[in-house]
Write a protein that holds these residues in place. Sequence first.
Motif, PDB file in Angstrom:
ATOM      1  N   ARG A 154      44.880 -25.662  57.282  1.00  0.00           N
ATOM      2  CA  ARG A 154      46.152 -25.286  56.689  1.00  0.00           C
ATOM      3  C   ARG A 154      47.347 -25.440  57.806  1.00  0.00           C
ATOM      4  O   ARG A 154      48.405 -24.920  57.554  1.00  0.00           O
ATOM      5  N   GLN A 155      47.092 -26.190  58.851  1.00  0.00           N
ATOM      6  CA  GLN A 155      48.200 -26.571  59.540  1.00  0.00           C
ATOM      7  C   GLN A 155      49.283 -27.655  58.613  1.00  0.00           C
ATOM      8  O   GLN A 155      50.241 -27.516  59.232  1.00  0.00           O
ATOM      9  N   VAL A 156      48.611 -28.072  57.788  1.00  0.00           N
ATOM     10  CA  VAL A 156      49.331 -28.758  56.489  1.00  0.00           C
ATOM     11  C   VAL A 156      49.377 -28.084  55.472  1.00  0.00           C
ATOM     12  O   VAL A 156      48.531 -27.357  55.200  1.00  0.00           O
ATOM     13  N   PRO A 157      50.238 -27.920  54.369  1.00  0.00           N
ATOM     14  CA  PRO A 157      50.487 -27.343  53.339  1.00  0.00           C
ATOM     15  C   PRO A 157      48.929 -27.513  52.473  1.00  0.00           C
ATOM     16  O   PRO A 157      48.423 -28.627  52.243  1.00  0.00           O
ATOM     17  N   LEU A 158      48.490 -26.485  51.803  1.00  0.00           N
ATOM     18  CA  LEU A 158      47.028 -26.382  51.290  1.00  0.00           C
ATOM     19  C   LEU A 158      47.459 -27.262  49.927  1.00  0.00           C
ATOM     20  O   LEU A 158      48.339 -27.353  49.326  1.00  0.00           O
ATOM     21  N   ALA A 159      46.365 -28.046  49.670  1.00  0.00           N
ATOM     22  CA  ALA A 159      46.098 -29.111  48.757  1.00  0.00           C
ATOM     23  C   ALA A 159      47.313 -30.055  48.735  1.00  0.00           C
ATOM     24  O   ALA A 159      47.730 -30.353  47.724  1.00  0.00           O
ATOM     25  N   LEU A 160      47.456 -30.590  49.976  1.00  0.00           N
ATOM     26  CA  LEU A 160      48.626 -31.599  50.092  1.00  0.00           C
ATOM     27  C   LEU A 160      48.528 -32.592  49.150  1.00  0.00           C
ATOM     28  O   LEU A 160      47.584 -33.295  48.838  1.00  0.00           O
ATOM     29  N   GLY A 161      49.768 -32.986  48.516  1.00  0.00           N
ATOM     30  CA  GLY A 161      49.534 -33.937  47.501  1.00  0.00           C
ATOM     31  C   GLY A 161      49.749 -33.520  46.135  1.00  0.00           C
ATOM     32  O   GLY A 161      50.015 -34.511  45.259  1.00  0.00           O
ATOM     33  N   ILE A 162      49.555 -32.274  45.894  1.00  0.00           N
ATOM     34  CA  ILE A 162      49.764 -31.813  44.474  1.00  0.00           C
ATOM     35  C   ILE A 162      51.361 -31.850  44.135  1.00  0.00           C
ATOM     36  O   ILE A 162      52.118 -31.858  44.864  1.00  0.00           O
ATOM     37  N   THR A 163      51.891 -31.940  42.851  1.00  0.00           N
ATOM     38  CA  THR A 163      53.118 -32.164  42.308  1.00  0.00           C
ATOM     39  C   THR A 163      54.013 -30.785  42.725  1.00  0.00           C
ATOM     40  O   THR A 163      53.156 -29.541  43.274  1.00  0.00           O
ATOM     41  N   PRO A 164      55.141 -30.690  42.947  1.00  0.00           N
ATOM     42  CA  PRO A 164      56.108 -29.477  43.453  1.00  0.00           C
ATOM     43  C   PRO A 164      55.729 -28.212  42.471  1.00  0.00           C
ATOM     44  O   PRO A 164      55.585 -27.167  42.956  1.00  0.00           O
ATOM     45  N   ASP A 165      55.790 -28.694  41.126  1.00  0.00           N
ATOM     46  CA  ASP A 165      55.367 -27.565  40.234  1.00  0.00           C
ATOM     47  C   ASP A 165      53.954 -26.859  40.473  1.00  0.00           C
ATOM     48  O   ASP A 165      53.762 -25.693  40.326  1.00  0.00           O
ATOM     49  N   GLN A 166      53.154 -27.796  40.698  1.00  0.00           N
ATOM     50  CA  GLN A 166      51.755 -27.163  41.299  1.00  0.00           C
ATOM     51  C   GLN A 166      51.842 -26.328  42.406  1.00  0.00           C
ATOM     52  O   GLN A 166      51.272 -25.491  42.568  1.00  0.00           O
ATOM     53  N   ALA A 167      52.503 -26.856  43.326  1.00  0.00           N
ATOM     54  CA  ALA A 167      52.763 -26.069  44.703  1.00  0.00           C
ATOM     55  C   ALA A 167      53.263 -24.862  44.607  1.00  0.00           C
ATOM     56  O   ALA A 167      52.948 -23.764  45.147  1.00  0.00           O
ATOM     57  N   GLU A 168      54.330 -24.502  43.597  1.00  0.00           N
ATOM     58  CA  GLU A 168      54.954 -23.432  43.375  1.00  0.00           C
ATOM     59  C   GLU A 168      53.840 -22.345  42.647  1.00  0.00           C
ATOM     60  O   GLU A 168      53.750 -21.377  42.958  1.00  0.00           O
ATOM     61  N   ALA A 169      53.043 -22.977  41.629  1.00  0.00           N
ATOM     62  CA  ALA A 169      52.063 -22.210  40.948  1.00  0.00           C
ATOM     63  C   ALA A 169      51.005 -21.748  41.868  1.00  0.00           C
ATOM     64  O   ALA A 169      50.699 -20.634  41.900  1.00  0.00           O
ATOM     65  N   LEU A 170      50.540 -22.555  43.166  1.00  0.00           N
ATOM     66  CA  LEU A 170      49.636 -22.000  43.822  1.00  0.00           C
ATOM     67  C   LEU A 170      50.311 -21.174  45.060  1.00  0.00           C
ATOM     68  O   LEU A 170      49.600 -20.125  45.358  1.00  0.00           O
TER      69      LEU A 170
END
Length: 246
Positions: free
Chosen positions: A218-234
């Motif tokens: 997790r030095q990089v955002p988790l599940a890198l490459g998901i959409t912005p909406d998916q990142a907000e939900a995560l």
Amino acid sequence: MNIGVHIPEYLPDCELVASEDLTRDPAFWLAHVLLTMGDPGESAEPYGVDTSAYDEMVDRLSDPEQPWPVFRVCCDGGHTVYAVYANWEDENNVDFFIRHPKWGRLGHLGQRGADEAGPGLSWTELLALATSTQEDCDGLTHPSERLLLLLPMLGDADMPSEARDIVARALSHCGITAGAASGLAAILLGEQALVSGPRWTSTDDNPIAVCSSAYSPRQVPLALGITPDQAEALASALSGPSPGKW
């Protein structure tokens, strides 16, 4: 009857089996925390676990001849966290990752075993996942069980004073002798006392916190490459509502 688990983005040739039935035995919980965070050769008796039951559980969790045991934690927004005992012929690991069926990828939290990688969760995230309540989902449902399953992924320099008591109560709920639970919790959380331990920060570009440790996926955002909406939900699933008093 053991039920097979299909995770399309995980290793396709490995046979996985839902193994939450093993968690009814206190020997599982002692084996899980000692295999991933302590000394698996430590005596089980002081913790109220029969030695033969403990040895049998360790053998089951590390047997390359059997399907790999999978344990699941369902959380908000349709996300599921997995712990997989990955037992190759020449090494054993426990893989931790989070998945959403719409991602097409896995969010890797880390590993314990022959290949160490982590941490994968902050204390706030651990509590959010443990206390997230889901109806009609597969996997573990009690907060204490969910907390202990994911505890090996914890790494956080900013720990609250009540963390030891919370972990001790979870251990006691899962069958560890109450008199020994506090001492075991202190051992499991020992490295968290380091001021120089992992730090978690979010950025304006991504709401999912990243970890300062050089050994964390997790030095990089988790599940890198998901959409912005998916990142907000995560991010929402990992922060969760305030769990209140444990």
